[in-house]
Design an enzyme around this catalytic site. Sequence first.
Site, PDB file in Angstrom:
ATOM      1  N   CYS A  37       0.552  -1.285   0.183  1.00 14.14           N
ATOM      2  CA  CYS A  37       0.075   0.006   0.112  1.00 14.14           C
ATOM      3  C   CYS A  37       0.724   1.296   0.007  1.00 14.14           C
ATOM      4  O   CYS A  37       0.775   1.927  -1.025  1.00 14.14           O
ATOM      5  CB  CYS A  37      -0.939  -0.178   1.003  1.00 14.14           C
ATOM      6  SG  CYS A  37       0.065   0.535   2.520  1.00 14.14           S
ATOM      7  N   HIS A  89      -2.501   0.885   6.459  1.00 14.74           N
ATOM      8  CA  HIS A  89      -3.011   0.655   5.163  1.00 14.74           C
ATOM      9  C   HIS A  89      -3.280   1.916   5.095  1.00 14.74           C
ATOM     10  O   HIS A  89      -4.120   2.891   5.996  1.00 14.74           O
ATOM     11  CB  HIS A  89      -4.254  -0.026   5.466  1.00 14.74           C
ATOM     12  CG  HIS A  89      -4.702  -0.076   4.255  1.00 14.74           C
ATOM     13  ND1 HIS A  89      -3.357  -1.180   2.771  1.00 14.74           N
ATOM     14  CD2 HIS A  89      -5.154  -0.153   2.529  1.00 14.74           C
ATOM     15  CE1 HIS A  89      -3.716  -1.301   1.669  1.00 14.74           C
ATOM     16  NE2 HIS A  89      -5.647  -0.013   2.040  1.00 14.74           N
ATOM     17  N   HIS A 101      -6.144   1.657  -4.007  1.00 11.18           N
ATOM     18  CA  HIS A 101      -4.932   1.238  -2.863  1.00 11.18           C
ATOM     19  C   HIS A 101      -4.726  -0.158  -3.617  1.00 11.18           C
ATOM     20  O   HIS A 101      -5.080  -1.068  -4.144  1.00 11.18           O
ATOM     21  CB  HIS A 101      -5.740   1.023  -1.467  1.00 11.18           C
ATOM     22  CG  HIS A 101      -6.510   0.357  -1.956  1.00 11.18           C
ATOM     23  ND1 HIS A 101      -6.820  -0.852  -0.539  1.00 11.18           N
ATOM     24  CD2 HIS A 101      -7.479  -0.024  -2.129  1.00 11.18           C
ATOM     25  CE1 HIS A 101      -7.736  -1.790  -0.727  1.00 11.18           C
ATOM     26  NE2 HIS A 101      -8.922  -1.227  -1.403  1.00 11.18           N
TER      27      HIS A 101
END
Length: 141
Positions: A37, A89, A101
Site C-alpha cells: 500500500c 494501511h 489502493h
Amino acid sequence: MFERYSDSIRSLVDRSLNFLGVPYRFGGTSPITGFDCSGFVGKVFADALGFGMPRTAAEMAQMGEQVKINELKPGDLVFFNTMRRAFSHVGIYLGNYQFVHAPSSGGVVRVEDMRISYWAARYDGARRVLPGAGVRPTQTN
C-alpha cells in the site's frame, strides 16, 4: 494557484488509476514486481508530483494536515487499521467515498468504496499532503 492545484490532483488521480491491476507484493515499490500500500502511494506521488513520501503508512500519517471525512478531496490519503495497529494501511481518495489502493496478498491495485463495512469499521482518518495546498513536502535522502 487553484488551477495548478487542480492539475496536481488530476495528475495524481490519473497516475494512480494507471496502476489498476498491478499485483500486491509485501514491501513492493514497482509496477513491474508489485506494490504494497505505501509503495503504491509513494510511486504515485513521485511519478505525478515529483516528491518523495515516507516508506510506511504510519509515517505517511504524520505528514500534511488532518482532514475530516466529510471534507475529503481527491488526492487526500486515507488510512485504515488493517493489522491491529493504527495507520497500517493507506490509499488515495478519489471522490464519492472511492479510494484506490494496493490491498493485500493475492490482491491487485483496485478502487473500493470506503462505506463498505470492512473499510468503514477500520477507517483511521485522512491527511492532505499535496503541494500547493499549504503543505510542504518532506525531503528525501
